[in-house]
Scaffold this active site. Structure first.
Site, PDB file in Angstrom:
ATOM      1  N   ASP A 134       9.450  -8.889  17.806  1.00 27.17           N
ATOM      2  CA  ASP A 134       9.993  -8.149  16.695  1.00 27.17           C
ATOM      3  C   ASP A 134       9.758  -8.850  15.289  1.00 27.17           C
ATOM      4  OD1 ASP A 134      10.365  -5.659  15.234  1.00 27.17           O
ATOM      5  OD2 ASP A 134      12.699  -6.272  15.335  1.00 27.17           O
ATOM      6  N   CYS A 250      20.474   4.154  13.621  1.00 23.93           N
ATOM      7  CA  CYS A 250      20.813   5.508  13.957  1.00 23.93           C
ATOM      8  C   CYS A 250      20.030   5.937  15.188  1.00 23.93           C
ATOM      9  CB  CYS A 250      20.034   6.430  12.929  1.00 23.93           C
ATOM     10  SG  CYS A 250      20.272   8.379  13.292  1.00 23.93           S
TER      11      CYS A 250
END
Length: 362
Positions: A134, A250
């Site tokens: 990432d 989220c």
């Protein structure tokens, strides 16, 4: 000459450390038209590094000609489901599941490093294969899909059978093409991606900000995860009432996904749900000092947003909570803060809470 491991041997070794593994060959362009359209539309928000590296991400063979193959791996999150009474409590905030346990960057690297060293010794390499989690300009989701780990869903996340999109991804760049590593037959990456979700569009319906603007397209400027994690300045006014009490990240587009429903593979959670850490009372979240924040969240992925953004996010979440005295007092303590980001969010939240009180009295 030492034996260089075959694709089967590499995948077998990787599965000792991870839940899924596969080999991707860097021949197929990784949705270049999708990347180009996404950047041209400004969907990357203020994440300039994504726009700057888009051409590299979609054509890994051109960007890294020394790489013969990519060993892609996935680790399932497998967290304990949150207690509904706590998770739905309007006085509490929420933290996305990816940040419940130890920082996934460190967790993945801790598993990839011994795997890379094992491969180096077996293949007789001078240096260990380069690993990525990432933080490199590598299209991890696309390469994972090419490697057969899953498909890219309408919510733009990699979805795997059994674990859904509750995954952390990473991999190793191999300097040779392993024997037995053949390109997956048709359908192409784009066709596999389109087929996986069928006609389901629950993720698009569940997103309160309309961030999923088209099939497999995320406008980060509308995304709650971007607003609470990547956005370093003021959260845009139009997003603040829609953040649904998320303090960091989220999960709404995953919670509604049929692929993310619990299965036998996800029955044994690796991380337990801790109400005070993962769904803290908003008054308590607003009362954390910088030292307390680091003590609680420094070892998790939440630690990288820092105390300032934590308080900013908690103020926005508190503005949508019941205007009881405890929450209002916690917000009011930040109104006179000297920080140029915290102060305006505190004033905005207090105005919202005070207006709510006035409306209730009327």
């Amino acid at each position: 000459m030492q034996h260089r491991p075959s694709a089967r041997e590499l995948i077998s070794a990787a599965l000792e450390h991870f839940d899924a593994a596969g080999i991707a060959l860097p021949a197929e362009p990784l949705r270049p038209q999708v990347w180009a359209k996404w950047v041209a539309a400004g969907h990357y928000a203020d994440m300039e590094w994504l726009a700057r590296t888009a051409s590299i991400r979609c054509r890994p063979s051109a960007a890294a000609p020394e790489v013969g193959a990519w060993l892609m791996v996935a680790l399932a999150l497998r967290v304990e489901p949150p207690a509904p009474a706590v998770w739905e409590d309007p006085r509490r905030g929420r933290i996305a599941r990816y940040a419940w346990g130890p920082d996934y960057h460190a967790q993945m690297r801790a598993r990839l490093q011994p795997l890379a060293e094992r491969i180096r010794r077996a293949a007789g390499l001078v240096a260990t294969p380069r690993l990525f989690v990432d933080t490199s300009p590598v299209a991890e989701k696309e390469l994972a899909a090419v490697a057969g780990l899953g498909f890219i869903g309408r919510n733009t996340l990699l979805i795997a059978e059994g674990d859904g999109s509750w995954l952390s991804l990473g991999g190793l760049a191999l300097p040779w093409r392993p024997t037995g590593a053949e390109p997956l037959p048709e359908p192409t990456l784009a066709q596999r991606t389109a087929r996986g979700c069928g006609t389901c569009r629950r993720c698009r319906a569940a997103c309160p900000t309309g961030a999923l603007v088209d099939d497999h397209t995320l406008d980060a400027r509308r995304c709650i995860a971007w607003a609470t994690v990547e956005c370093r300045g003021e959260i845009p006014l139009h997003l603040r009432p829609l953040t649904c009490r998320w303090l960091a990240g989220c999960d709404l587009c995953q919670e509604c996904c049929p692929w993310c429903r619990p299965s036998p593979r996800t029955a044994a959670p690796r991380v337990a749900f801790d109400p005070e850490l993962h769904a803290p009372l908003l008054s308590a979240a607003l009362s954390l000092s910088p030292e307390e924040f680091r003590h609680r969240y420094g070892a998790s992925a939440i630690g990288r947003i820092g105390w300032r953004q934590w308080i900013r996010n908690a103020l926005v979440a508190a503005a949508s909570a019941p205007a009881d005295g405890e929450i209002r007092a916690a917000v009011a303590r930040h109104v006179d803060c000297s920080d140029p980001i915290i102060r305006p969010h505190a004033a905005w939240a207090l105005r919202r809470l005070t207006a709510g009180d006035a409306a209730a009295e009327l």
